[in-house]
Design an enzyme around this catalytic site. Structure first.
Site, PDB file in Angstrom:
ATOM      1  N   GLU A 360      -4.681 -41.152 -12.063  1.00 43.74           N
ATOM      2  CA  GLU A 360      -4.319 -41.258 -10.646  1.00 43.74           C
ATOM      3  C   GLU A 360      -3.912 -42.657 -10.198  1.00 43.74           C
ATOM      4  O   GLU A 360      -4.156 -43.040  -9.054  1.00 43.74           O
ATOM      5  CB  GLU A 360      -5.476 -40.766  -9.770  1.00 43.74           C
ATOM      6  CG  GLU A 360      -5.683 -39.273  -9.818  1.00 43.74           C
ATOM      7  CD  GLU A 360      -6.537 -38.757  -8.682  1.00 43.74           C
ATOM      8  OE1 GLU A 360      -7.359 -39.516  -8.172  1.00 43.74           O
ATOM      9  OE2 GLU A 360      -6.371 -37.589  -8.307  1.00 43.74           O
ATOM     10  N   GLU A 432      -5.979 -31.384 -12.414  1.00 45.05           N
ATOM     11  CA  GLU A 432      -7.190 -31.225 -11.588  1.00 45.05           C
ATOM     12  C   GLU A 432      -6.864 -30.366 -10.374  1.00 45.05           C
ATOM     13  O   GLU A 432      -5.742 -30.396  -9.874  1.00 45.05           O
ATOM     14  CB  GLU A 432      -7.708 -32.587 -11.059  1.00 45.05           C
ATOM     15  CG  GLU A 432      -8.357 -33.455 -12.096  1.00 45.05           C
ATOM     16  CD  GLU A 432      -8.831 -34.799 -11.522  1.00 45.05           C
ATOM     17  OE1 GLU A 432      -9.349 -34.814 -10.383  1.00 45.05           O
ATOM     18  OE2 GLU A 432      -8.665 -35.809 -12.212  1.00 45.05           O
TER      19      GLU A 432
HETATM   20  C1  GAL Z   1      -9.697 -36.914  -8.448  1.00 41.35           C
HETATM   21  C2  GAL Z   1     -10.209 -37.831  -9.550  1.00 41.35           C
HETATM   22  C3  GAL Z   1     -11.508 -37.329 -10.148  1.00 41.35           C
HETATM   23  C4  GAL Z   1     -12.444 -36.903  -9.077  1.00 41.35           C
HETATM   24  C5  GAL Z   1     -11.774 -35.852  -8.272  1.00 41.35           C
HETATM   25  C6  GAL Z   1     -12.649 -35.216  -7.243  1.00 41.35           C
HETATM   26  O1  GAL Z   1      -8.897 -37.597  -7.579  1.00 41.35           O
HETATM   27  O2  GAL Z   1      -9.260 -37.941 -10.558  1.00 41.35           O
HETATM   28  O3  GAL Z   1     -12.075 -38.329 -10.950  1.00 41.35           O
HETATM   29  O4  GAL Z   1     -12.783 -37.997  -8.289  1.00 41.35           O
HETATM   30  O5  GAL Z   1     -10.669 -36.407  -7.632  1.00 41.35           O
HETATM   31  O6  GAL Z   1     -12.017 -34.094  -6.726  1.00 41.35           O
END
Ligand code: GAL
Length: 783
Positions: A360, A432
Site C-alpha cells: 500500500e 485485500e
Molecule cells: C490494509 C493494510 C492491512 C490492514 C488492513 C485492514 O490497508 O494493508 O495491513 O491494515 O488494511 O483492513
C-alpha cells in the site's frame, strides 16, 4: 552437516550486560506480552544473546556457518569477539561465515546483538504500522559445516511438460555434479543425471511426472551432489499463470480464494516453532477450505511455506513494508529484501507470485523498477505483483494486485477490474478486502457477527462473478495485536475470520462452506435467542453448509428442506442460505387452513418474525387485508398464531434442529436451544510433542459449549490451568476465553509426560458438567 543450534542460549534485555542473563531456547521473543493492552515499547530494545559451543569433529578445512532463519530486526553476530556480519531485515534468513573466527577445539562463544527498535532505518519502519513487529531470534538457528567448495544454491524450475531446469551455484569453483530426483513420499527415484558440467542444466522430458496441484500437491525431492557436497530441495512440477482473464494452474482455470496471514501469536509474538507454523497452514486448508494465502506483509517461516507445498495452498509472498517508503538507504534495503526473499523461497512450488512493492505504498517508479528487475532476474519463472490501494497507478508488475475496500455492506462486493487496473490486458488480483471496514469481535452481537460473515460472502460472490478477476485474499485469517494507531483501543485489530487463537468466528463459516473441504460442514448463524435482537425480532438467520440439503425441524416438527437453490447469491458455490420459514405446513395441519390461507398467513408471520411489525411491505399488508376479509381473521388471531408458530417475547424457548444431507444420507446434525449445562471442548494440535531441533508447542483451542456443542458467544472469563511434567504453559496459567472461545499453548521442556488440568472458573462449579478436565501429552526426542 547441519546441526540445530537452538538450545542453551543466554539472553539479556541489555546486550551490554551479557554474559549475565537467563537461559533460553530459540525461537525466542524479547518480550512475553499479555494478550492485549500492551504497546510496542515492550519489545523495543537492544538485547543480547550468547552461546558457548564446541565444533564437532571433522570441521578442519571446512567452511563453518551459523544460519539464522529470522532475527527481528537488526542483528550483528560476533564470534570470539570478532564481528562477523550485520543483517538488516527481520523477515529473511542470513548466514554468518564464522570460519575465520572459530577455534577448532575448545570453547567458542557467539554473541548476537539484536536491535528491535522501530526507529531503525529499514523496512517496515519509518511511519505507522498496523501490526506489532516484536523482536528477538524468533526463528531457528543452525550450525552448518560445509566443504570449502560447496554448493551454495540450487534454483529449480519444474513445469507441467516434465522438464526440470536447474541452476547450480558453487561457492568457489564450478565442478561436475549429479542430479537425483525422487518422489518425496515413496523415495522412488524417477530421474538421474551424472557428471553434469554446466551449472545451468535442463533435463529432457521426464516421463510419468505427477503434477503438483491444489488437490494433489505431489512433491519431489531433488538432490544435487558434487564430489564433496550435497544440496537437497523439495520441488513440484506445475504451470502457474496469471492471465488477463484469470489464474490458471496446470492449464486449469482456478479462482484464487485466500486470506492474508500475519505470523503472530498471543503472548510470544513471532516466536513459534515449526509445528505451530505448519498448523496455521493446516487450519487454512483443512478447516477454512482455502486454496491460497498471502503472507502479509513479509516473507514468513519456511516451515509455513513447506506446509503450503505439502497441502497445495498457493502462496503470494511479499517484501516487508507498510505504506511508508524511506530514504535511499532504506530503499536499498528494500531491494535487498527482494533479492533475499526470492533466493530463499524460489524453489517452493506453492509460491505463485512475488510481491515487490511496499504494501500500500504510493507509486515510486525508480524504486519499483529496481524491485521488479531484481525479481525477474532472480526468478524469470514467476510473475510479480505489488499491493496498492491506488486505482490506475503506475503499473510496473505483471499482475495488478489491489486492495479493494469498496464494499460497505450495501455497495457491490468489489469494483470491476476496468475501474481499477491501469492496463485492461493485465492480470488482476484482489489482495485485500473487508478488514477495517467491519471489525468484529467474537463477543459482538449476533447481528454484527452475521453482518461480518455476509460481507465476506458478498465479496466472494462478486469475485466469483467476474471472469477477469484471478481471485481474492480477504483481510484476514486471524485477529492480531497492533499499534495504538489501529485496532479497538485494546491493541487488537479484530479483523480476523478467526480469533487470535485461530478459533472460527462466524465469517469463517462462509469460507468453510464454499471451500474445498471434504468433510461435511454445517453451521447456522443464530442461537435463536430472540432477546439478543432489537425488539425481540428474530432477525435474519443463515445456513452455512457444503451439504446438498439441510432439513430444518422446530420442536421435532419438520419445517423445510433447504438446498443451495434457495440462496440469493448468484455466483458463489455453497453460499449462505437465508432461513425464510419457521412454520412449514403446521397451520394447514393444526388449524385446518387452506393452501391459500396458509400461504398468506405464513408469509406475513415469517416476515414479521424476522423484521418486526414496522415497515411491513405493501404486498404483505394487502394479503393480510385479504385474510381478514376472506377468512375473517382478526388481529388477536394473528397474534396468537404468531406466538404459537414463530415464538415471541414471553414465549417458551424452542428447539431447532438442522440435519445436513449428502447423497441422500444425513451427515451432520446441529441443535439449537437454551443451554442447561456448559462444558469445555478442546481442540489440540497434537498430544505428541517432539524435542527435535528445539522445543515443541501444542496449540489448544478451547471453547465453552452447551450440551449440543454450540459455542456460547457471551462466555467471557478465563479457565485456571495447572501443568505438571515436561512442559510449561506459554503465557498466563489461565486460558482466556472471549466470546466462548480462546486457548493456550503448551511448550515442551525436555522429554517425558505432561499433564494439564483445565478448570472451570471459580463459581461456575455445577454449571459446567465437569469442573475440570485433564489432558495428557508426551514429549519425546524424535517422532
Ligand atoms: C490494509 C493494510 C492491512 C490492514 C488492513 C485492514 O490497508 O494493508 O495491513 O491494515 O488494511 O483492513
Amino acid at each position: 552437516m547441519k546441526i540445530p543450534f537452538n538450545n542453551d542460549w543466554i539472553y539479556n534485555d541489555d546486550f551490554n550486560a551479557l554474559p549475565e542473563g537467563a537461559s533460553v531456547r530459540i525461537p525466542h521473543t524479547v518480550a512475553v506480552t499479555p494478550y492485549d493492552y500492551f504497546d510496542e515499547s515492550i519489545y523495543q530494545k537492544i538485547s543480547g544473546y550468547q552461546k558457548d559451543f564446541e565444533l564437532p569433529d571433522g570441521a578442519y578445512g571446512k567452511k563453518i556457518f551459523l544460519v539464522f532463519d529470522g532475527v527481528a530486526h537488526k542483528a550483528t553476530v560476533y564470534v570470539n569477539g570478532k564481528e562477523i556480519v550485520t543483517h538488516n531485515c527481520g523477515y529473511t534468513a542470513f548466514e554468518a561465515d564464522i570460519t575465520d573466527a572459530v577455534k577448532l577445539s575448545g570453547t567458542n562463544t557467539v554473541k548476537v546483538r539484536v536491535d528491535s527498535n522501530e526507529t531503525l532505518n529499514i523496512p517496515p519502519f519509518g511511519y505507522v504500522i498496523d501490526y506489532m513487529t516484536y523482536g528477538g531470534i524468533y526463528r531457528e538457528v543452525r550450525l552448518e559445516i560445509r566443504p570449502e567448495n560447496h554448493i551454495s544454491d540450487v534454483f529449480a524450475r519444474a513445469g507441467s511438460d516434465g522438464i526440470l531446469d536447474i541452476d547450480v551455484t558453487f561457492s568457489k569453483t564450478d565442478v561436475p555434479y549429479s542430479i537425483c530426483l525422487k518422489e518425496k513420499a515413496s523415495g522412488n527415484v524417477v530421474y538421474t543425471a551424472e557428471n553434469v558440467t554446466d551449472t545451468h542444466f535442463a533435463s529432457g522430458k521426464i516421463d510419468g511426472i505427477r503434477l503438483w496441484d491444489t488437490d494433489d500437491p505431489f512433491l519431489y525431492e531433488l538432490t544435487v551432489s558434487s564430489a564433496d557436497d550435497e544440496y537437497m530441495t523439495t520441488i513440484g512440477f506445475r504451470d502457474s499463470e496469471f492471465k488477463a482473464d484469470g489464474y490458471y494452474l496446470n492449464g486449469r482455470k482456478l479462482k484464487i480464494r485466500g486470506l492474508n496471514r500475519h505470523q503472530s501469536y498471543p503472548y510470544v509474538g513471532y516466536a513459534m516453532p515449526a509445528s505451530m507454523q505448519r498448523y496455521d497452514a493446516d487450519i487454512m486448508k483443512n478447516e477454512l477450505g482455502l486454496n491460497a494465502v498471502r503472507t502479509s506483509h513479509y516473507p514468513q517461516s519456511q516451515h509455513f511455506i513447506d506446509r503450503c507445498d505439502e497441502l497445495g495452498l498457493l502462496v503470494f509472498t511479499e517484501i516487508p513494508g507498510w505504506q511508508h517508503i524511506g530514504n535511499d538507504e532504506w530503499k536499498a534495503q528494500a531491494v535487498k529484501n527482494v533479492e533475499e526473499m526470492i533466493i530463499q523461497y524460489r524453489n517452493h512450488p506453492s509460491i505463485v507470485l512475488w510481491g515487490v512493492r511496499i504494501n500500500e505504498s504510493v507509486d515510486d517508479d525508480e524504486l519499483y523498477k529496481k524491485t521488479n528487475e531484481t525479481a525477474h532476474r532472480l526468478d524469470p519463472s514467476r510473475p510479480t505483483g505489488g499491493v496498492r490501494y491506488l486505482k490506475k497507478s503506475s503499473f510496473l508488475e505483471d499482475v495488478y494486485t489491489y486492495n479493494d475496500f469498496s464494499h460497505d455492506g450495501k455497495t457491490p462486493g468489489v469494483d470491476p477490474k476496468k475501474k481499477v487496473a491501469t492496463n485492461p490486458d493485465a492480470p488482476y488480483l484482489i489482495s485485500e478486502y473487508n478488514g477495517h471496514m467491519f471489525p468484529t469481535k467474537p463477543f459482538d452481537s449476533e447481528e454484527h457477527r452475521l453482518e461480518h460473515a455476509l460481507r465476506h460472502a458478498n465479496v466472494l460472490d462478486a469475485v466469483a462473478g467476474y471472469d477477469d478477476i484471478a481471485g481474492s485474499f480477504g483481510w484476514c485469517f486471524f485477529d492480531y495485536n497492533t499499534h495504538q494507531d489501529f485496532g479497538s483501543g485494546d491493541r487488537i485489530c479484530y479483523h480476523g475470520v478467526t480469533d487470535m487463537f485461530r478459533n472460527p468466528k462466524q465469517a469463517s463459516y462462509v469460507y468453510s462452506a464454499c471451500g474445498d473441504l471434504k468433510e461435511p460442514f454445517l453451521e447456522v448463524s443464530s442461537t435463536f435467542d430472540i432477546g439478543e435482537h432489537p425488539a425481540g425480532n428474530r432477525g435474519k438467520t443463515y445456513i452455512y453448509t457444503n451439504c446438498d440439503s439441510v432439513k430444518m425441524y422446530k420442536n421435532d416438527l419438520f419445517i423445510k428442506e433447504y438446498t443451495h437453490k434457495d440462496t440469493v447469491y448468484k455466483n458463489l458455490r455453497n453460499a449462505p442460505i437465508l432461513i425464510d420459514d419457521l412454520i412449514g405446513d403446521q397451520m394447514k395441519e393444526n388449524e385446518g387452513f387452506s393452501d391459500r390461507q396458509n400461504k398468506i398467513v405464513k408469509e406475513a408471520m415469517n416476515y414479521i418474525g424476522i423484521y418486526g411489525m414496522n415497515d411491513i411491505p405493501a404486498k404483505i399488508k394487502m394479503r393480510l387485508v385479504e385474510a381478514m376479509a376472506v377468512y375473517h381473521m382478526k388481529f388477536e388471531d394473528a397474534y396468537q398464531l404468531f406466538g404459537k408458530y414463530i415464538g415471541n417475547w414471553g414465549g417458551t424457548t424452542l428447539k431447532f434442529v438442522f440435519e445436513g444431507y449428502k447423497d441422500g444420507k444425513p451427515v451432520k446434525t446441529i441443535s439449537k436451544t437454551a443451554f442447561k449445562r456448559l462444558h469445555m471442548e478442546v481442540k489440540c494440535s497434537s498430544d505428541k510433542l517432539f524435542e527435535k531441533d528445539t522445543y515443541d508447542v501444542a496449540a489448544l483451542r478451547i471453547t465453552v459449549c452447551d450440551e449440543y456443542g454450540n459455542v456460547q458467544p457471551f462466555f467471557n472469563d478465563s479457565l485456571p490451568m495447572e501443568i505438571e511434567g515436561a512442559g510449561e504453559i506459554i503465557g498466563p496459567a489461565r486460558a482466556r476465553i472471549s466470546g466462548g472461545a480462546g486457548g493456550t499453548y503448551i511448550r515442551s521442556c525436555g522429554e517425558g509426560k505432561i499433564k494439564l488440568k483445565i478448570s472451570c472458573p471459580e463459581g461456575y462449579e455445577g454449571i459446567f458438567e465437569k469442573d475440570s478436565m485433564e489432558l495428557e501429552f508426551t514429549s519425546a526426542k524424535n517422532g
